[in-house]
Structures are given as C-alpha cells and as structure tokens.
Scaffold this active site. Structure first.
Site, mmCIF file in Angstrom:
data_model
loop_
_atom_site.group_PDB
_atom_site.id
_atom_site.type_symbol
_atom_site.label_atom_id
_atom_site.label_comp_id
_atom_site.label_asym_id
_atom_site.label_seq_id
_atom_site.Cartn_x
_atom_site.Cartn_y
_atom_site.Cartn_z
ATOM 1 N N GLU A 1 -1.331 0.447 -6.040
ATOM 2 C CA GLU A 1 -1.931 -0.669 -4.671
ATOM 3 C C GLU A 1 -3.262 -1.658 -4.652
ATOM 4 O O GLU A 1 -3.754 -0.836 -5.717
ATOM 5 C CB GLU A 1 -1.284 0.019 -3.732
ATOM 6 C CG GLU A 1 -2.152 0.081 -2.087
ATOM 7 C CD GLU A 1 -1.596 0.882 -1.525
ATOM 8 O OE1 GLU A 1 -1.106 2.611 -1.236
ATOM 9 O OE2 GLU A 1 -2.553 1.011 0.260
ATOM 10 N N GLU B 1 -0.048 10.663 -6.303
ATOM 11 C CA GLU B 1 -0.626 9.690 -6.746
ATOM 12 C C GLU B 1 -1.905 10.281 -7.334
ATOM 13 O O GLU B 1 -2.043 11.266 -7.344
ATOM 14 C CB GLU B 1 -1.838 9.722 -5.527
ATOM 15 C CG GLU B 1 -1.221 8.640 -4.189
ATOM 16 C CD GLU B 1 -2.275 8.794 -2.966
ATOM 17 O OE1 GLU B 1 -3.129 8.675 -3.231
ATOM 18 O OE2 GLU B 1 -1.661 7.904 -1.749
ATOM 19 N N ASP C 1 6.988 11.368 0.017
ATOM 20 C CA ASP C 1 5.359 11.749 -0.761
ATOM 21 C C ASP C 1 4.653 12.670 -0.412
ATOM 22 O O ASP C 1 5.035 13.786 0.316
ATOM 23 C CB ASP C 1 4.195 10.787 0.546
ATOM 24 C CG ASP C 1 3.508 9.822 -0.634
ATOM 25 O OD1 ASP C 1 3.317 9.350 -1.332
ATOM 26 O OD2 ASP C 1 3.142 8.987 0.506
ATOM 27 N N LYS D 1 6.698 11.300 -5.278
ATOM 28 C CA LYS D 1 5.984 10.107 -4.899
ATOM 29 C C LYS D 1 4.232 11.230 -5.190
ATOM 30 O O LYS D 1 4.402 12.018 -4.481
ATOM 31 C CB LYS D 1 5.755 9.176 -4.300
ATOM 32 C CG LYS D 1 4.386 8.301 -4.550
ATOM 33 C CD LYS D 1 4.486 7.235 -4.068
ATOM 34 C CE LYS D 1 3.896 6.730 -2.422
ATOM 35 N NZ LYS D 1 3.180 6.873 -2.053
ATOM 36 N N ASP E 1 2.976 9.578 3.359
ATOM 37 C CA ASP E 1 1.652 10.157 3.968
ATOM 38 C C ASP E 1 1.036 8.912 4.825
ATOM 39 O O ASP E 1 0.340 9.150 5.671
ATOM 40 C CB ASP E 1 1.322 11.282 3.310
ATOM 41 C CG ASP E 1 0.220 10.532 2.217
ATOM 42 O OD1 ASP E 1 0.818 9.369 1.638
ATOM 43 O OD2 ASP E 1 0.057 11.441 1.528
ATOM 44 N N SER E 2 1.612 7.758 5.212
ATOM 45 C CA SER E 2 0.718 7.172 5.585
ATOM 46 C C SER E 2 1.088 7.453 7.102
ATOM 47 O O SER E 2 0.319 6.577 8.164
ATOM 48 C CB SER E 2 1.325 5.192 5.745
ATOM 49 O OG SER E 2 2.767 5.437 5.032
HETATM 50 O O1 KIV Z 1 2.071 6.590 1.982
HETATM 51 C C1 KIV Z 1 2.857 5.314 1.851
HETATM 52 O O2 KIV Z 1 3.364 4.699 2.781
HETATM 53 C C2 KIV Z 1 3.069 4.943 0.523
HETATM 54 C C3 KIV Z 1 2.471 3.109 0.532
HETATM 55 C C4 KIV Z 1 1.043 2.707 1.094
HETATM 56 C C5 KIV Z 1 2.742 2.472 -0.618
HETATM 57 O O3 KIV Z 1 2.062 5.417 -0.369
#
Ligand code: KIV
Length: 262
Positions: free
Chosen positions: A179, A112, A81, A110, A42-43
């Site tokens: 991270e 968090e 994500d 993924k 989600d970056s």
């Molecule tokens: O969203 C993302 O790109 C991430 C990375 C920073 C690991 O979670």
C-alpha cells in the site's frame, strides 16, 4: 476460486481483481461481477463504523463481517484481516484469532507488518492457514508512521521493504498487499518475489489491484487519495461499476501510473 488458480493467474500474467467487502449483499454482487478476491478488511472501522482509523475494530466484529461475506459469496476467494491487537501479543493469540476467522468463512487471513510477523506467518502456514502479508503503508501503524504517507521513497526504505517481503515469502505467505509505495519500487519487488503482489496506491506493476469498495463507488466523502478512481462515474448501476473495475484491472487500464501512481 482457489489459491492454486490465483497463482496460475499470476503465472499467466492475468491480473487479480480484489475489492474490500463487508456484507452478504455486496459479496453476492461483487462475486457475480467477476471480482476474484473479496477482502473483509478492517477498513470497515472507517467506512462502515465511521471511525477515523482501523484501530478500534475488534475480533468479534471481524468474525461477524466475515460470516456475512461468506454467506453471500459463491466463488470468490475470501480473505479476512486480523485486526489491531489480535496478533501483537503472542503466537497463541495470533493462532487462536486466525482460527476464528477461518471458522467464520475466511480462506486466507491477512496481517500487517514486516519481519516481526514472519514467525507468526510461519506458524499459521504450518497449521494449514494461508496468509497474506501487508507492507508499505500499514493502516494499523498510522500513528507510528506519522499519518497517511507514501512509504519506501528513499533507497534504504525501499530496500527494507524488499527485505520484509522476502522474509514473509520465506515464512510461507502466498500473497502480499503493498500500500502507498512508489510504482517503480513495487514493480521491482513483484518481479523478484514468489508470491502474488496486490497493490493499492502502488502502481501498475503488481499481479493485481485492490481498492476499498466505498472509495471506488464514490461513497467516501472529502478529498480522496490520488490512487482512487470512482468507477461509478459514468456507470448507471453498482453492478456496472464493479464490472468496469474488473475489466479495467484485467486489461491494465487501472491503475494508470501517470494519474494514480507515486
Ligand atoms: O483493511 C483494508 O481494507 C485493507 C486494504 C486497504 C488493503 O487492508
């Protein structure tokens, strides 16, 4: 790539090279360069959409980018994500949204956070959805954490990190992104846990590394965190930069704890 193969790599001491990826063209290029895992992170809210955090990213956007990556990829493992607000409300919400990402082409999802996510991880795993956790600095909690800061520096914080990681592993998570954590803390955690630990700003003592694609290609403006290395420096093409990243991660040349660690 399969989860089984990734776990064999961990057991054999072969480092896992992961990069974020958001579209089909880069998925093809990174896969051909030998990147083991593509993370539809989600970056994308920051590097693709121009937001100042990952918080505005929606489920529909994650599904769209996951589909794009899945179409361009041939062999790499694809993780997507769950974005902010897509698993915080209820178990049913988390399951429904994880299924959407799997249908879009993800092979693992993924999410968090620590202990509170363990029941969600367990439910997803029981339903056949492989899960990657994400601890340390968790970008969806940027405001609660008081900005982009290193996590786990104090002994109590490092202990809590280890406890959270254990709970995620017990719930069935097979991979964990750590991270912005001191190298020594990650090294100890990686040695103790039965899952693949992938670091970003977490030192060399992990089973693999991940960077945000635009950071490692030198496309992110402004001052970058010390853990980032620009692999376009001295490279004549994006393909060459991606190959160099894979080579450096696999050989243990990147990251260098003295230069990139905390
Ligand atoms: O969203 C993302 O790109 C991430 C990375 C920073 C690991 O979670």
């Amino acid at each position: 790539m399969t989860l089984h193969r990734l776990e064999q790599m961990r057991e054999a001491g072969e480092k896992i090279a992961m990069l974020t990826c958001y579209d089909a063209a880069f998925a093809r290029l990174l896969d051909e360069a030998g990147v083991d895992v593509l993370l539809v992170g989600d970056s994308l809210g920051m590097v693709i959409q121009g937001h100042s955090s990952t918080l505005p990213v929606s489920m529909d956007q994650m599904v769209y980018h996951t589909e794009c990556v899945a179409r361009g990829n041939r062999t790499a493992w694809v993780i997507a994500d769950l974005p902010f607000g897509s698993y915080q409300e209820s178990m049913a919400q988390a399951i429904e949204n994880a299924i959407r990402l799997m249908r879009a082409g993800a092979q693992m999802i993924k999410l968090e956070g620590g202990g509170w996510t363990a029941p969600i991880v367990q439910s997803l795993v029981q339903r056949g959805i492989p899960v990657c956790g994400h601890l340390g600095f968790t970008p969806q909690s940027v405001h609660a954490l008081g900005g982009y800061r290193v996590q786990g520096r104090e002994e109590s914080a490092a202990e809590m990190l280890l406890r959270d990681a254990r709970e995620l592993a017990q719930a069935g998570a097979r991979m964990l992104i750590i991270e912005l954590v001191p190298s020594a803390v990650t090294r100890s955690l990686s040695a103790q846990l039965p899952l693949s630990v992938i670091g970003i700003g977490a030192g060399s003592g992990c089973h693999g590394q991940v960077l945000v694609l635009h950071d490692m290609l030198g496309l992110t403006p402004g001052r970058l965190p010390r853990f980032v290395r620009n692999f376009m420096d001295g490279a004549t093409s994006i393909e060459e930069a991606a190959h160099r990243y894979v080579r450096e991660v696999k050989s243990g040349g990147f990251p260098d704890d003295a230069q990139h660690g905390y």
